[in-house]
Design a protein around this motif. Structure first.
Motif, PDB file in Angstrom:
ATOM      1  N   GLU A  62       0.811  -1.223   0.000  1.00 27.65           N
ATOM      2  CA  GLU A  62       0.000   0.000   0.000  1.00 27.65           C
ATOM      3  C   GLU A  62       0.840   1.267   0.000  1.00 27.65           C
ATOM      4  OE1 GLU A  62      -3.059  -0.136  -0.529  1.00 27.65           O
ATOM      5  OE2 GLU A  62      -3.822  -2.060   0.205  1.00 27.65           O
ATOM      6  N   LYS A  63       2.085   1.177   0.480  1.00 28.60           N
ATOM      7  CA  LYS A  63       2.935   2.367   0.575  1.00 28.60           C
ATOM      8  C   LYS A  63       3.588   2.687  -0.766  1.00 28.60           C
ATOM      9  CE  LYS A  63       4.343   2.723   5.437  1.00 28.60           C
ATOM     10  NZ  LYS A  63       5.506   2.788   6.359  1.00 28.60           N
ATOM     11  N   ASP A  64       3.827   3.952  -0.995  1.00 30.12           N
ATOM     12  CA  ASP A  64       4.558   4.390  -2.185  1.00 30.12           C
ATOM     13  C   ASP A  64       6.018   4.627  -1.794  1.00 30.12           C
ATOM     14  OD1 ASP A  64       2.274   4.379  -3.828  1.00 30.12           O
ATOM     15  OD2 ASP A  64       1.704   6.372  -3.109  1.00 30.12           O
ATOM     16  N   TYR A  65       6.820   3.597  -1.928  1.00 33.33           N
ATOM     17  CA  TYR A  65       8.233   3.707  -1.556  1.00 33.33           C
ATOM     18  C   TYR A  65       9.011   4.414  -2.661  1.00 33.33           C
ATOM     19  CZ  TYR A  65       7.087   0.201   1.990  1.00 33.33           C
ATOM     20  OH  TYR A  65       6.517  -0.480   3.035  1.00 33.33           O
ATOM     21  N   VAL A  66       9.892   5.311  -2.261  1.00 34.32           N
ATOM     22  CA  VAL A  66      10.732   6.055  -3.198  1.00 34.32           C
ATOM     23  C   VAL A  66      12.186   5.859  -2.793  1.00 34.32           C
ATOM     24  CG1 VAL A  66      11.306   8.299  -4.176  1.00 34.32           C
ATOM     25  CG2 VAL A  66       8.922   7.740  -3.652  1.00 34.32           C
ATOM     26  N   PHE A  67      13.028   5.573  -3.764  1.00 35.44           N
ATOM     27  CA  PHE A  67      14.449   5.306  -3.528  1.00 35.44           C
ATOM     28  C   PHE A  67      15.303   6.272  -4.334  1.00 35.44           C
ATOM     29  CE2 PHE A  67      11.936   1.381  -3.577  1.00 35.44           C
ATOM     30  CZ  PHE A  67      12.144   0.892  -2.300  1.00 35.44           C
ATOM     31  N   ASP A  68      16.559   6.379  -3.934  1.00 36.43           N
ATOM     32  CA  ASP A  68      17.551   7.141  -4.693  1.00 36.43           C
ATOM     33  C   ASP A  68      18.285   6.180  -5.612  1.00 36.43           C
ATOM     34  OD1 ASP A  68      17.066   9.665  -3.553  1.00 36.43           O
ATOM     35  OD2 ASP A  68      18.267   9.140  -1.793  1.00 36.43           O
ATOM     36  N   GLY A  69      18.187   6.419  -6.924  1.00 38.71           N
ATOM     37  CA  GLY A  69      18.867   5.582  -7.893  1.00 38.71           C
ATOM     38  C   GLY A  69      19.822   6.386  -8.747  1.00 38.71           C
ATOM     39  N   PRO A  70      20.644   5.741  -9.538  1.00 40.44           N
ATOM     40  CA  PRO A  70      21.620   6.440 -10.385  1.00 40.44           C
ATOM     41  C   PRO A  70      20.998   7.460 -11.318  1.00 40.44           C
ATOM     42  CG  PRO A  70      22.107   4.096 -10.310  1.00 40.44           C
ATOM     43  CD  PRO A  70      20.784   4.283  -9.632  1.00 40.44           C
ATOM     44  N   GLU A  71      19.737   7.241 -11.741  1.00 40.58           N
ATOM     45  CA  GLU A  71      19.067   8.183 -12.644  1.00 40.58           C
ATOM     46  C   GLU A  71      18.120   9.121 -11.899  1.00 40.58           C
ATOM     47  OE1 GLU A  71      18.931   4.730 -13.472  1.00 40.58           O
ATOM     48  OE2 GLU A  71      20.800   5.038 -14.574  1.00 40.58           O
ATOM     49  N   GLY A  72      18.161   9.124 -10.572  1.00 38.76           N
ATOM     50  CA  GLY A  72      17.279   9.976  -9.791  1.00 38.76           C
ATOM     51  C   GLY A  72      16.335   9.163  -8.927  1.00 38.76           C
TER      52      GLY A  72
END
Length: 281
Positions: A62-72
Motif C-alpha cells: 500500500e505504501k509508495d516507496y521512493v528510492f535514490d537511484g543512479p538516474e534519480g
C-alpha cells in the motif's frame, strides 16, 4: 551447526574426520546408489516446498516507496523495469558505513552471472540498502557488479520489511527478525540481510509474495534457486516444456537461434559458424 545472525551464514564445527574407507568400484557404486535415494527424497521435498511457497497468500503493498537511484528518484514499481516479478536483496549497508557487509557481498557476487537469464524470464533483481547512493555506487564499481542498487535511506522500506531496526528498539534489547524476536542484538547493528519477492499485475498493483532471512538466503546461488522463490516459479513454457525452451548462453539471448532437446545451441542463420561445424562433423 549454529547461525550467526549478523550474516545469516551457518558455521559448522570442524571435527577430526576419520580415514576414508577405500573400497572396490563395485562397493563404491553400491554405496553411491544407496545414497542417491536420500538425494531424490531431498529433491522431491524441495519441489513440494516450492509448490507450497508459490501457494502462499500475497499481501498488497500500500505504501509508495521512493528510492535514490543512479538516474534519480525511483519507485518500487520502477524497479520492476517492465517485468512482472521482482526479487530484492536486502543488503546490509547502513548510512554510516563506507564498505558493504562481507556476507552480503558474497551473496551479491552470485547475481552478475544469473542476471541476464532472470531478466529474459520475466524477473528483475534490485539490491537495496540504507547507505547513501554515492557510497553504494562507489562500492558497486569497486566490486565490478552491474546490478541495480538503490538507496532506501529516505524511506521506511527497510523497517517495513524487517531488515533494519530503530535505535530505540535495539536499546530495548528486542527486535523482530526472521519471523521471531531476536534479543540483545548489538545496538550498533541497525541492519541485517534478507531477500524479498514481489509481483506486479497488469493494473500496476504490487504484491509482496515472499521474504526469507538468515540462512534462507543460502539457496540463492543459481538461476533456478532464484526462480524457485519468484512468484511464478520456474515458469518453463515452450515447445519442449523444459529449460531448453528458454535458457540461453548469456550472450546469445538477442541472437536468432534455438536450443535443441539435448541442450545444444544452434544459430538459425544460414552459413553460420555453428552450421559449418555441424557440416564438418
Amino acid at each position: 551447526m549454529s547461525t550467526n545472525v549478523t550474516t545469516g551464514f551457518a558455521h559448522k564445527i570442524v571435527e577430526a574426520r576419520p580415514t576414508p574407507k577405500v573400497v572396490s568400484p563395485e562397493e563404491w557404486q553400491a554405496a553411491r546408489t544407496k545414497f542417491l535415494e536420500k538425494e531424490k527424497q531431498y529433491t522431491h521435498l524441495r519441489d513440494e516446498l516450492t509448490r507450497e511457497r508459490m501457494e502462499l497468500p500475497w499481501e498488497k503493498v500500500e505504501k509508495d516507496y521512493v528510492f535514490d537511484g543512479p538516474e534519480g528518484k525511483v519507485s518500487l514499481s520502477d524497479l520492476f523495469d517492465g517485468r512482472s516479478q521482482l526479487i530484492v536483496q536486502h543488503f546490509m549497508f547502513g548510512p554510516h558505513e563506507t564498505i558493504g557487509c562481507v556476507g552480503c557481498s558474497f551473496a551479491a557476487d552470485s547475481i552478475n552471472g544469473v542476471l541476464p537469464h532472470l531478466e529474459h524470464h520475466d524477473v528483475s533483481i534490485a539490491v537495496i540498502s540504507r547507505a547513501s547512493l554515492p557510497v553504494l555506487e562507489a562500492f558497486r564499481k569497486r566490486m565490478g557488479w552491474n546490478f541495480k542498487w538503490v538507496s532506501s535511506g529516505g524511506s521506511d522500506f527497510n523497517y517495513d520489511y524487517h531488515v533494519s531496526f530503530r535505535k530505540e528498539d535495539l536499546e530495548k534489547g528486542q527486535v523482530y527478525y526472521n519471523y521471531g524476536i531476536v534479543e540483545n542484538l548489538p545496538t550498533h547493528l541497525e541492519d541485517l540481510q534478507g531477500i524479498s519477492a514481489f509481483y506486479k499485475d497488469e493494473d500496476g498493483n504490487i504484491y509482496h509474495t515472499y521474504s526469507t532471512y538468515g540462512r534462507g538466503g543460502e539457496l540463492q546461488l543459481t538461476t533456478y534457486n532464484y526462480l524457485d522463490i519468484a512468484p511464478l516459479g520456474r515458469n518453463e513454457k515452450g515447445e519442449n516444456g523444459d529449460l531448453t525452451a528458454w535458457v540461453r548462453h548469456h550472450d546469445k539471448y538477442d541472437a536468432k537461434g534455438h536450443v535443441d532437446n539435448t541442450g545444444r545451441y544452434h544459430e538459425d542463420e544460414t552459413g553460420s559458424c555453428c552450421h559449418s561445424e555441424e557440416k564438418a562433423s
